[in-house]
Design a protein around this motif. Structure first.
Motif, PDB file in Angstrom:
ATOM      1  N   ASP A 101       6.318 -35.452  41.069  1.00 54.07           N
ATOM      2  CA  ASP A 101       7.504 -36.263  40.772  1.00 54.07           C
ATOM      3  C   ASP A 101       8.778 -35.778  41.451  1.00 54.07           C
ATOM      4  OD1 ASP A 101       6.167 -38.167  39.213  1.00 54.07           O
ATOM      5  OD2 ASP A 101       6.197 -36.850  37.481  1.00 54.07           O
ATOM      6  N   ARG A 137       6.757 -38.110  48.069  1.00 54.01           N
ATOM      7  CA  ARG A 137       6.511 -37.431  46.791  1.00 54.01           C
ATOM      8  C   ARG A 137       5.396 -36.407  46.954  1.00 54.01           C
ATOM      9  NH1 ARG A 137       8.833 -40.556  42.434  1.00 54.01           N
ATOM     10  NH2 ARG A 137      10.856 -40.955  43.339  1.00 54.01           N
TER      11      ARG A 137
ATOM     12  N   ARG B  11      15.289 -34.434  36.880  1.00 54.18           N
ATOM     13  CA  ARG B  11      14.951 -35.585  37.711  1.00 54.18           C
ATOM     14  C   ARG B  11      13.444 -35.854  37.645  1.00 54.18           C
ATOM     15  NH1 ARG B  11      17.070 -34.581  43.422  1.00 54.18           N
ATOM     16  NH2 ARG B  11      19.112 -34.992  42.519  1.00 54.18           N
ATOM     17  N   ARG B  12      12.678 -34.787  37.737  1.00 56.22           N
ATOM     18  CA  ARG B  12      11.216 -34.919  37.660  1.00 56.22           C
ATOM     19  C   ARG B  12      10.797 -35.558  36.354  1.00 56.22           C
ATOM     20  NH1 ARG B  12       8.203 -29.841  37.070  1.00 56.22           N
ATOM     21  NH2 ARG B  12       6.456 -31.251  37.192  1.00 56.22           N
ATOM     22  N   ARG B  15      11.381 -39.193  36.043  1.00 57.42           N
ATOM     23  CA  ARG B  15      10.593 -40.055  36.930  1.00 57.42           C
ATOM     24  C   ARG B  15       9.224 -40.365  36.341  1.00 57.42           C
ATOM     25  NH1 ARG B  15      12.149 -37.387  42.672  1.00 57.42           N
ATOM     26  NH2 ARG B  15      14.126 -38.485  42.894  1.00 57.42           N
ATOM     27  N   ASN B  16       8.875 -39.662  35.293  1.00 53.48           N
ATOM     28  CA  ASN B  16       7.569 -39.881  34.685  1.00 53.48           C
ATOM     29  C   ASN B  16       7.669 -41.057  33.711  1.00 53.48           C
ATOM     30  OD1 ASN B  16       5.098 -39.769  33.495  1.00 53.48           O
ATOM     31  ND2 ASN B  16       5.126 -37.558  33.144  1.00 53.48           N
ATOM     32  N   ARG B  17       7.606 -42.271  34.268  1.00 51.91           N
ATOM     33  CA  ARG B  17       7.824 -43.487  33.493  1.00 51.91           C
ATOM     34  C   ARG B  17       6.817 -43.622  32.363  1.00 51.91           C
ATOM     35  NH1 ARG B  17      10.816 -46.079  37.601  1.00 51.91           N
ATOM     36  NH2 ARG B  17      12.552 -44.652  37.559  1.00 51.91           N
TER      37      ARG B  17
END
Lengths: 309, 243
Positions: A101, A137, B11-12, B15-17
């Motif tokens: 991610d 990514r 941020r990571r 991003r994990n929807r």
């Protein structure tokens, strides 16, 4: 061992009498035993050995990730933890995936942020040849690309000592070339590069010094060129029907001869002498190849791999 | 240095929807199912708290607990892929690493919290600004033991057991703490009072005026924070020695 050339620059890494045993299913296993190893500024030092020789254990002790049972480890004059805390050590361990991610650029920037004086992130990506992957990514990279990103993570802190465990595994040819080019550039600037590998060709082409280990012990150490010369054995192969191997074994310089169909294989103590004698006595020999020898032969002899095989 | 590292970590996480789909969707759906039919109940079981408010705090407990636990438990993944080992060979200090995980867990917890507050308002929850602030503050304090528990799970539990460990822990503790229905008296009540999750649910009592938690509440939350904090440190040490 021929490790102590007088004109070496100041040592950055010094391992003395290092030993480590593990308790395994079959009792105690001496993974590393009485191992000496050093690297100086600007040197590329290879730790060469077959799988299970103790390379990774040695690297773990060098980094302070594993405590040795005996011996001393000095990195830049202090304990490994001090050198690491100061940001002077760049590391690429043998295993390790990347966290997901994040883009490659973001991940390298994240890694850079923990070092006191990192390199520029874009410069690092260019140096490793992955600038084209900057926006990708991390979970979408191939194995070789991942490996190059891990290399960038090791470099971005601008280390004085770079420690790499099997760095080029899974890299394609292009990746390897970029990798070694970057490595030589760093060494030229004074960085010590210490890498573990079982790829002989890479050691031959890229290392200044090589330390060969087998079963946890150093079996040979010295400048790469010197060790290559030490393995004097050569193998000659030729198409030569109808000549008894026994006759060929008597040629000067030949130790052993075998036949595989029309092909004969000669193991030679002195390849040059044997080749001249072969061509003089058997002018009908065709497709003559001289191979083996060099570092590979020295490696096989010194690590005892031939007996094991 | 720590700031940009933490920023990347946050941020990571955001991003994990898929994570948010469950961390928000699940408690929100339960809330709407439980609270909508009871939206007219102004005094739930004589507690003096309306049903929409009580269940809002209850299911916010479930949602935020999940997020904070997952924050620390992600360490398990990073251990498995060898990332924490790599970090040990960098100048990053372990305490920074853990702090980052906890901060990230808290920030992700704000998402289900906001979702449940919004749903609560839509079902008629009506608090003053200071009551909203007081309740949120209690929630954030009450989550501390779970932040420590998450770090502990991250070192003790393997990746394949991570989902059940987080889901099971937050499900069970929110259930026993009265998040799904009030536990006002009896043995269950005695047990519940000793649990940190009970006090998370009880942060809705700010609506009654006063500070929200009793002295017992503060004591229980502090004790669990210290206990689980020590356990997390122990789990981390044991784990690094083995590696």
């Amino acid at each position: 061992m021929a490790n102590a050339a007088e004109d070496r620059r100041p040592l950055t890494v010094e391992l003395r009498g290092l030993a480590k045993a593990f308790r395994g299913a079959e009792g105690r296993v001496q993974a590393v035993d009485a191992l000496d190893l050093s690297a100086a500024e600007g040197e590329i030092v290879a730790l060469l050995g077959p799988n299970g020789a103790g390379k990774s254990t040695t690297i773990d002790m060098l980094l302070g990730l594993t405590e040795p049972d005996a011996g001393t480890v000095s990195v830049l004059g202090g304990r490994p933890a001090q050198a690491i805390a100061a940001g002077d050590v760049g590391v690429m361990l043998q295993t390790g995936e990347l966290i997901r991610d994040l883009s490659v650029c973001e991940l390298v920037a994240m890694a850079a942020s923990v070092y006191p004086a990192p390199l520029d992130v874009d410069d690092t990506l260019c140096l490793v040849g992955i600038d084209a992957l900057a926006g990708r990514r991390t979970q979408k990279l191939s194995g070789g690309e991942t490996q190059r990103v891990r290399f960038a993570l090791a470099l971005v802190g601008n280390p004085r000592v770079l420690v790499l465990d099997e760095p080029t595994v899974a890299m394609d040819v292009e990746g390897r070339l970029a990798f070694w080019e970057a490595m030589r550039g760093l060494a030229a600037r004074g960085t010590s590069v210490l890498f573990a590998t079982h790829y002989l060709a890479e050691v031959d082409a890229n290392a200044d010094l090589v330390v060969m280990i087998a079963r946890g012990r150093v079996v040979a150490a010295g400048p790469t060129t010197e060790l290559s010369a030490r393995g004097g054995l050569r193998t000659i192969r030729a198409t030569l029907p109808g000549v008894a191997p026994g006759r060929l074994a008597e040629l000067p310089g030949v130790q052993w001869a075998e036949r595989h169909g029309d092909v004969v294989v000669l193991d030679c103590a002195d390849g040059d002498m044997a080749l001249r004698a072969l061509l003089a006595e058997q002018p009908e020999a065709r497709d003559v190849e001289v191979g083996g020898g060099g570092l590979e032969q020295a490696f096989i002899e010194l690590t005892g791999m031939k007996e094991a095989a | 240095m720590t700031l940009s590292y933490t920023r990347a970590e946050i941020r990571r996480a955001f991003r994990n929807r898929r994570f948010f789909l469950f961390a928000v969707g699940f408690p929100l759906a339960i809330y709407l199912l439980v609270a909508t039919p009871n939206r007219g109940v102004h005094d739930l079981d004589g507690s003096g708290i309306s049903a929409p408010l009580y269940f809002m705090a209850g299911l916010a407990t479930l949602g935020t607990m999940n997020s904070v636990l997952a924050g620390g438990a992600r360490i398990s993944i990073e251990r498995t892929i060898g990332w924490t080992r790599h970090l040990r060979a960098t100048p990053l200090r372990p305490r920074t690493y853990f702090a980052t995980k906890v901060v990230t867990g808290y920030l992700t917890a704000l998402v289900p919290l906001a979702a449940l507050y919004s749903a609560g308002i839509s079902l008629g929850v009506d608090l003053s600004v200071s009551q909203w602030a007081g309740m949120t503050a209690l929630m954030l304090v009450g989550l501390l033991p779970f932040a420590a528990l998450g770090v502990m799970l991250g070192h003790l539990v393997g990746v394949d057991a991570l989902g059940p460990a987080i889901g099971g822990t937050s499900g069970l503790l929110s259930f026993l703490g009265g998040a799904w229905f009030p536990v006002a008296s009896g043995f269950m009540h005695d047990v519940a009072q000793a649990l940190p999750s009970y006090w998370l649910v009880q942060s809705s009592s700010v609506a009654l005026g006063g500070g929200g938690w009793s002295a017992t509440g503060w004591l229980v939350v502090t004790a669990w924070t210290l206990l689980l904090g020590a356990a997390a440190v122990f789990a981390y040490r044991r784990d690094t020695e083995r590696a």
